[in-house]
Design a protein around this motif. Structure first.
Motif, mmCIF file in Angstrom:
data_model
loop_
_atom_site.group_PDB
_atom_site.id
_atom_site.type_symbol
_atom_site.label_atom_id
_atom_site.label_comp_id
_atom_site.label_asym_id
_atom_site.label_seq_id
_atom_site.Cartn_x
_atom_site.Cartn_y
_atom_site.Cartn_z
ATOM 1 N N VAL A 183 0.879 -1.439 0.103
ATOM 2 C CA VAL A 183 0.094 0.115 -0.096
ATOM 3 C C VAL A 183 0.800 1.194 0.018
ATOM 4 O O VAL A 183 0.851 2.023 -1.053
ATOM 5 N N PRO A 184 1.794 1.516 0.895
ATOM 6 C CA PRO A 184 2.400 2.738 0.920
ATOM 7 C C PRO A 184 3.568 2.739 -0.236
ATOM 8 O O PRO A 184 3.950 3.912 -0.701
ATOM 9 N N LEU A 185 4.219 1.528 -0.246
ATOM 10 C CA LEU A 185 5.339 1.697 -1.523
ATOM 11 C C LEU A 185 4.610 2.024 -2.758
ATOM 12 O O LEU A 185 5.195 2.578 -3.699
ATOM 13 N N GLU A 186 3.540 1.324 -3.050
ATOM 14 C CA GLU A 186 2.927 1.437 -4.288
ATOM 15 C C GLU A 186 2.362 3.170 -4.439
ATOM 16 O O GLU A 186 2.632 3.695 -5.620
ATOM 17 N N GLY A 187 1.916 3.622 -3.422
ATOM 18 C CA GLY A 187 1.360 4.846 -3.356
ATOM 19 C C GLY A 187 2.531 5.871 -3.599
ATOM 20 O O GLY A 187 2.452 6.767 -4.220
ATOM 21 N N LEU A 188 3.504 5.571 -3.081
ATOM 22 C CA LEU A 188 4.738 6.549 -3.126
ATOM 23 C C LEU A 188 5.666 6.565 -4.618
ATOM 24 O O LEU A 188 5.715 7.461 -5.202
ATOM 25 N N ALA A 189 5.232 5.189 -5.123
ATOM 26 C CA ALA A 189 5.902 5.118 -6.671
ATOM 27 C C ALA A 189 5.033 5.665 -7.444
ATOM 28 O O ALA A 189 5.509 6.740 -8.248
ATOM 29 N N ALA A 190 3.707 5.873 -7.437
ATOM 30 C CA ALA A 190 2.680 6.688 -8.318
ATOM 31 C C ALA A 190 2.945 8.176 -8.021
ATOM 32 O O ALA A 190 2.995 8.758 -9.023
ATOM 33 N N ALA A 191 3.245 8.438 -6.835
ATOM 34 C CA ALA A 191 3.419 9.981 -6.472
ATOM 35 C C ALA A 191 4.686 10.546 -7.154
ATOM 36 O O ALA A 191 4.818 11.408 -7.636
ATOM 37 N N ASN A 192 5.864 9.816 -7.104
ATOM 38 C CA ASN A 192 6.927 10.099 -7.673
ATOM 39 C C ASN A 192 7.026 10.135 -9.090
ATOM 40 O O ASN A 192 7.376 11.295 -9.850
ATOM 41 N N VAL A 193 6.286 9.229 -9.943
ATOM 42 C CA VAL A 193 5.892 9.266 -11.072
ATOM 43 C C VAL A 193 5.210 10.615 -11.742
ATOM 44 O O VAL A 193 5.335 11.315 -12.595
ATOM 45 N N ALA A 194 4.066 10.852 -10.817
ATOM 46 C CA ALA A 194 3.317 12.102 -11.069
ATOM 47 C C ALA A 194 4.176 13.373 -11.185
ATOM 48 O O ALA A 194 3.904 14.282 -11.705
ATOM 49 N N ALA A 195 4.906 13.210 -10.149
ATOM 50 C CA ALA A 195 5.833 14.578 -9.962
ATOM 51 C C ALA A 195 6.859 14.750 -11.177
ATOM 52 O O ALA A 195 7.360 16.053 -11.424
ATOM 53 N N ALA A 196 7.182 13.677 -12.189
ATOM 54 C CA ALA A 196 8.141 14.093 -13.046
ATOM 55 C C ALA A 196 7.887 12.984 -14.176
ATOM 56 O O ALA A 196 8.755 12.562 -14.789
ATOM 57 N N ALA A 197 6.582 12.915 -14.649
ATOM 58 C CA ALA A 197 6.312 11.861 -15.723
ATOM 59 C C ALA A 197 6.622 12.433 -16.894
ATOM 60 O O ALA A 197 6.494 13.781 -17.177
ATOM 61 N N GLU A 198 7.275 11.612 -17.830
ATOM 62 C CA GLU A 198 7.583 12.165 -19.076
ATOM 63 C C GLU A 198 6.483 11.401 -20.232
ATOM 64 O O GLU A 198 5.943 10.541 -19.774
ATOM 65 N N ALA A 199 6.635 12.199 -21.347
ATOM 66 C CA ALA A 199 5.372 11.670 -22.252
ATOM 67 C C ALA A 199 5.498 10.170 -22.546
ATOM 68 O O ALA A 199 4.423 9.564 -22.709
ATOM 69 N N ALA A 200 6.888 9.583 -22.621
ATOM 70 C CA ALA A 200 7.142 8.122 -22.811
ATOM 71 C C ALA A 200 6.415 7.283 -21.759
ATOM 72 O O ALA A 200 5.753 6.213 -22.004
ATOM 73 N N THR A 201 6.506 7.734 -20.670
ATOM 74 C CA THR A 201 5.970 6.958 -19.331
ATOM 75 C C THR A 201 4.411 6.874 -19.461
ATOM 76 O O THR A 201 3.982 6.045 -19.259
ATOM 77 N N LEU A 202 4.105 8.172 -19.749
ATOM 78 C CA LEU A 202 2.551 8.440 -19.814
ATOM 79 C C LEU A 202 1.913 7.479 -20.875
ATOM 80 O O LEU A 202 0.971 6.652 -20.872
ATOM 81 N N SER A 203 2.564 7.287 -22.113
ATOM 82 C CA SER A 203 2.008 6.442 -23.350
ATOM 83 C C SER A 203 2.364 4.954 -22.911
ATOM 84 O O SER A 203 1.184 4.407 -23.116
ATOM 85 N N ALA A 204 3.376 4.734 -22.177
ATOM 86 C CA ALA A 204 3.367 3.177 -21.693
ATOM 87 C C ALA A 204 2.244 3.066 -20.692
ATOM 88 O O ALA A 204 1.771 1.817 -20.995
ATOM 89 N N LEU A 205 1.925 3.766 -19.870
ATOM 90 C CA LEU A 205 0.832 3.490 -18.820
ATOM 91 C C LEU A 205 -0.338 3.303 -19.629
ATOM 92 O O LEU A 205 -1.187 2.430 -19.400
ATOM 93 N N GLN A 206 -0.710 4.350 -20.484
ATOM 94 C CA GLN A 206 -1.874 4.052 -21.177
ATOM 95 C C GLN A 206 -1.860 2.663 -21.925
ATOM 96 O O GLN A 206 -2.989 2.284 -22.212
ATOM 97 N N ASP A 207 -0.820 2.559 -22.632
ATOM 98 C CA ASP A 207 -0.934 1.181 -23.477
ATOM 99 C C ASP A 207 -1.221 -0.125 -22.691
ATOM 100 O O ASP A 207 -2.086 -0.850 -22.897
ATOM 101 N N THR A 208 -0.721 -0.126 -21.285
ATOM 102 C CA THR A 208 -0.931 -1.180 -20.399
ATOM 103 C C THR A 208 -2.151 -1.164 -20.039
ATOM 104 O O THR A 208 -3.040 -2.273 -20.120
#
Length: 293
Positions: free
Chosen positions: A148-173
């Motif tokens: 719970v806390p680890l996955e939440g922290l990972a998502a928060a970190n991604v949101a703080a500095a997400a690049e276009a390629a990351t957003l595209s990869a997430l959308q694809d999955t």
């Protein structure tokens, strides 16, 4: 896509374009049935979703000049069989059986069992190989309490500095999860969801957090697959919640991304707990012939 030959035969690599090159899990298609049935060649008829195995983090998508050790190959195959519950929880993994199945000596089999023991997937038994660790409510709760806390922290970190390629990869999955759900393919939906969490972990920007997640994820995957196999409710809920998480990441809103992610892990935890509790409460059917053997 590419090919390489390891100590026990050829592998075919598929569908790795959505994964970062140095991801903790690299998906490889290889038949995990008895290889003699395919004359030692990769099976082209088996469903890719049903024949995925996992490679260790140190094997990169671009580096196949040095194939893994035989022990590492056996780990990958047994890992997949355990995660996909093709080796039942509590069942024995005999050294002789694995050696004969993959045409190797006992030394790499013992190496593989030691690695699986360290990942919490196998309990070793002297001179008897290993036992697939049982699924239990206590173990599920311990894993999810960490997730719970680890996955939440990972998502928060991604949101703080997400690049276009990351957003595209997430959308694809997420799109692949939706497509698999529409065709009632729970296993493909599971692997798409596993790829989504890989993208989050790989892009969390914190190597210590990533290692912690990788360690917890090894044990969590079995429970996640069990839930996907048992109920479509969790697949539908996961798709909706992950779309909400991605929306928060697109808005660059770390707090919202953390909150949504923690909620979806808790929801998955509760659904899995309920189904597993019901299964464990059912009377156990004893196979007398197998028990005597």
């Amino acid at each position: 896509m590419g090919n390489w030959t390891g100590g026990s035969g050829a592998f075919v690599i598929r569908d790795t374009s959505h994964l970062p090159a140095a991801g903790p899990l690299l998906y490889i298609v290889d038949c995990i049935q008895d290889r003699s049935g395919h004359n030692g060649r990769p099976c082209t008829n088996c469903s890719p979703a049903k024949t995925m195995t996992l490679l260790k983090a140190d094997l990169l998508a671009t580096d196949f000049a040095q194939p893994p050790s035989l022990g590492a190959e056996i780990v990958q195959r047994l890992e997949a069989e355990i995660i996909l519950l093709r080796r039942e929880p509590g069942s024995r993994i005999g050294e002789e059986e694995v050696s004969a199945r993959y045409g190797v000596s006992r030394s790499p089999v013992r190496e593989a069992l030691r690695a699986l023991e360290s990942d919490g997937l196998v309990a070793r038994s002297p001179r008897r190989g290993g036992i697939v660790t049982p699924l239990s409510l206590e173990n599920l709760d311990a894993i999810c309490t960490c997730r719970v806390p680890l996955e939440g922290l990972a998502a928060a970190n991604v949101a703080a500095a997400a690049e276009a390629a990351t957003l595209s990869a997430l959308q694809d999955t997420i799109d692949r999860m939706e497509a698999a759900h529409q065709r009632h393919d729970a296993e493909a939906a599971f692997w798409a969801n596993a790829a989504l969490t890989d993208v989050l972990h790989n892009n969390c920007g914190n190597p210590v957090l990533r290692r912690l997640l990788d360690s917890v994820n090894k044990q969590a995957l079995r429970y996640r697959y069990y839930a996907y196999r048992e109920t479509t409710d969790i697949i539908a809920a996961s798709i909706a919640d992950n779309r909400e998480m991605l929306a928060a990441i697109r808005r660059a809103d770390p707090d919202a991304a953390r909150m949504v992610t923690e909620q979806l892990v808790r929801k998955s935890w509760q659904l899995t707990h309920d189904h597993l509790a019901a299964r464990l409460a059912r009377p156990k059917v004893v196979d007398k012939a197998a028990d005597e053997a």
